[in-house]
Design a protein around this motif. Structure first.
Motif, PDB file in Angstrom:
ATOM      1  N   CYS A   1      21.332  25.686  48.302  1.00 21.02           N
ATOM      2  CA  CYS A   1      21.730  25.298  47.390  1.00 21.02           C
ATOM      3  C   CYS A   1      21.375  23.821  47.284  1.00 21.02           C
ATOM      4  CB  CYS A   1      23.439  25.099  47.240  1.00 21.02           C
ATOM      5  SG  CYS A   1      24.151  24.228  48.408  1.00 21.02           S
ATOM      6  N   GLU A   2      21.575  22.956  46.259  1.00 20.44           N
ATOM      7  CA  GLU A   2      21.008  21.665  46.319  1.00 20.44           C
ATOM      8  C   GLU A   2      21.422  20.796  47.366  1.00 20.44           C
ATOM      9  OE1 GLU A   2      23.645  19.254  43.068  1.00 20.44           O
ATOM     10  OE2 GLU A   2      22.511  20.935  42.276  1.00 20.44           O
ATOM     11  N   HIS A   3      22.450  21.168  48.058  1.00 22.80           N
ATOM     12  CA  HIS A   3      23.159  20.160  49.268  1.00 22.80           C
ATOM     13  C   HIS A   3      22.670  20.612  50.595  1.00 22.80           C
ATOM     14  CE1 HIS A   3      26.314  20.670  45.955  1.00 22.80           C
ATOM     15  NE2 HIS A   3      25.861  19.321  45.931  1.00 22.80           N
ATOM     16  N   THR A   4      21.932  21.866  50.522  1.00 22.39           N
ATOM     17  CA  THR A   4      21.467  22.286  51.780  1.00 22.39           C
ATOM     18  C   THR A   4      20.133  21.590  52.256  1.00 22.39           C
ATOM     19  OG1 THR A   4      22.042  24.554  51.151  1.00 22.39           O
ATOM     20  CG2 THR A   4      20.661  24.405  52.954  1.00 22.39           C
ATOM     21  N   LEU A   5      20.346  20.977  53.586  1.00 18.91           N
ATOM     22  CA  LEU A   5      18.937  20.509  53.971  1.00 18.91           C
ATOM     23  C   LEU A   5      18.133  21.388  55.165  1.00 18.91           C
ATOM     24  CD1 LEU A   5      21.031  16.949  55.143  1.00 18.91           C
ATOM     25  CD2 LEU A   5      19.263  17.243  53.474  1.00 18.91           C
ATOM     26  N   PHE A   6      18.752  22.262  55.850  1.00 17.87           N
ATOM     27  CA  PHE A   6      18.217  23.092  56.763  1.00 17.87           C
ATOM     28  C   PHE A   6      19.161  24.238  56.891  1.00 17.87           C
ATOM     29  CE2 PHE A   6      19.999  19.755  59.343  1.00 17.87           C
ATOM     30  CZ  PHE A   6      20.906  20.632  60.362  1.00 17.87           C
TER      31      PHE A   6
ATOM     32  N   MET B   1      14.022  24.665  55.407  1.00 14.52           N
ATOM     33  CA  MET B   1      14.127  23.276  55.523  1.00 14.52           C
ATOM     34  C   MET B   1      13.603  22.377  54.483  1.00 14.52           C
ATOM     35  SD  MET B   1      13.179  20.366  58.784  1.00 14.52           S
ATOM     36  CE  MET B   1      14.339  21.266  59.934  1.00 14.52           C
ATOM     37  N   THR B   2      14.321  21.123  53.934  1.00 14.52           N
ATOM     38  CA  THR B   2      13.617  20.755  52.974  1.00 14.52           C
ATOM     39  C   THR B   2      12.605  19.397  53.412  1.00 14.52           C
ATOM     40  OG1 THR B   2      15.350  18.758  53.118  1.00 14.52           O
ATOM     41  CG2 THR B   2      15.887  20.421  51.587  1.00 14.52           C
ATOM     42  N   ASP B   3      11.699  19.009  52.575  1.00 12.96           N
ATOM     43  CA  ASP B   3      10.806  18.262  53.178  1.00 12.96           C
ATOM     44  C   ASP B   3      11.310  16.757  53.369  1.00 12.96           C
ATOM     45  OD1 ASP B   3       8.656  20.221  52.773  1.00 12.96           O
ATOM     46  OD2 ASP B   3       8.008  19.490  50.910  1.00 12.96           O
ATOM     47  N   GLU B   4      12.201  16.577  52.750  1.00 11.69           N
ATOM     48  CA  GLU B   4      12.734  15.281  52.792  1.00 11.69           C
ATOM     49  C   GLU B   4      13.517  15.296  54.321  1.00 11.69           C
ATOM     50  OE1 GLU B   4      16.415  12.618  50.640  1.00 11.69           O
ATOM     51  OE2 GLU B   4      16.326  14.840  50.274  1.00 11.69           O
TER      52      GLU B   4
ATOM     53  N   ARG C   1       9.694  15.393  65.212  1.00 12.94           N
ATOM     54  CA  ARG C   1       8.717  16.536  65.489  1.00 12.94           C
ATOM     55  C   ARG C   1       8.704  17.460  64.335  1.00 12.94           C
ATOM     56  NH1 ARG C   1       9.394  18.920  71.327  1.00 12.94           N
ATOM     57  NH2 ARG C   1       8.430  20.759  70.563  1.00 12.94           N
ATOM     58  N   SER C   2       7.381  17.878  63.806  1.00 10.13           N
ATOM     59  CA  SER C   2       7.389  18.963  62.581  1.00 10.13           C
ATOM     60  C   SER C   2       8.036  20.205  62.863  1.00 10.13           C
ATOM     61  CB  SER C   2       5.921  18.974  61.906  1.00 10.13           C
ATOM     62  OG  SER C   2       4.986  19.628  62.990  1.00 10.13           O
TER      63      SER C   2
ATOM     64  N   THR D   1      16.790  11.003  61.619  1.00  8.12           N
ATOM     65  CA  THR D   1      17.302   9.862  61.126  1.00  8.12           C
ATOM     66  C   THR D   1      17.772  10.042  59.760  1.00  8.12           C
ATOM     67  OG1 THR D   1      14.892   9.317  60.250  1.00  8.12           O
ATOM     68  CG2 THR D   1      15.513   8.618  62.650  1.00  8.12           C
ATOM     69  N   TYR D   2      18.114  11.106  59.364  1.00  6.95           N
ATOM     70  CA  TYR D   2      18.604  11.272  57.934  1.00  6.95           C
ATOM     71  C   TYR D   2      19.817  10.548  57.961  1.00  6.95           C
ATOM     72  CZ  TYR D   2      19.587  13.538  53.598  1.00  6.95           C
ATOM     73  OH  TYR D   2      19.747  13.892  52.256  1.00  6.95           O
ATOM     74  N   PRO D   3      20.357   9.957  57.109  1.00 10.23           N
ATOM     75  CA  PRO D   3      21.639   9.194  56.932  1.00 10.23           C
ATOM     76  C   PRO D   3      22.556  10.058  56.488  1.00 10.23           C
ATOM     77  CG  PRO D   3      20.377   8.606  54.838  1.00 10.23           C
ATOM     78  CD  PRO D   3      19.306   9.418  55.877  1.00 10.23           C
TER      79      PRO D   3
END
Length: 108
Positions: A37-42, A52-55, A62-63, A84-86
């Protein structure tokens, strides 16, 4: 630490839903069981990434391609927690294989 860890006590075949919108992110009733959903980062497992989101990827040391290329030498939990995602939330659940887990990251 910019993340909060929540350990789910569920079976590997149980759905996992978003804590914000309650959409099933892992939905075993769907042919494509990964339903971010829109809240999912990975969505990650100890054996690699499913989504995984690009953000979020841009905040990791590491990529994803580099991690997948060396997946036999990578501790996936360690890698995602170096981001380092807040302020993000990691939901950890059993993968169904002894000692392996799934990690789903959400915005806080």
């Amino acid at each position: 630490m910019t993340y909060q860890l929540i350990q789910l006590s569920i079976q590997a075949t149980d759905n996992i839903s978003c804590p914000h919108c309650q959409q099933n992110i892992i939905d075993w009733a769907e042919e494509q069981y990964v339903q971010p959903c829109e809240h999912t980062l990975f969505i990650a497992m100890d054996v690699g990434f499913e989504y995984m989101t690009d953000e979020f990827e841009q905040t990791m040391p590491r990529s994803v391609d580099d991690l997948h290329a060396h997946d036999d030498q990578v501790n996936m939990f360690s890698e995602i927690t170096q981001s380092t995602y807040p302020d993000y939330l990691i939901v950890k659940s059993d993968l169904g294989i002894e000692g392996y887990f799934r990690y789903v990251g959400f915005t806080a």
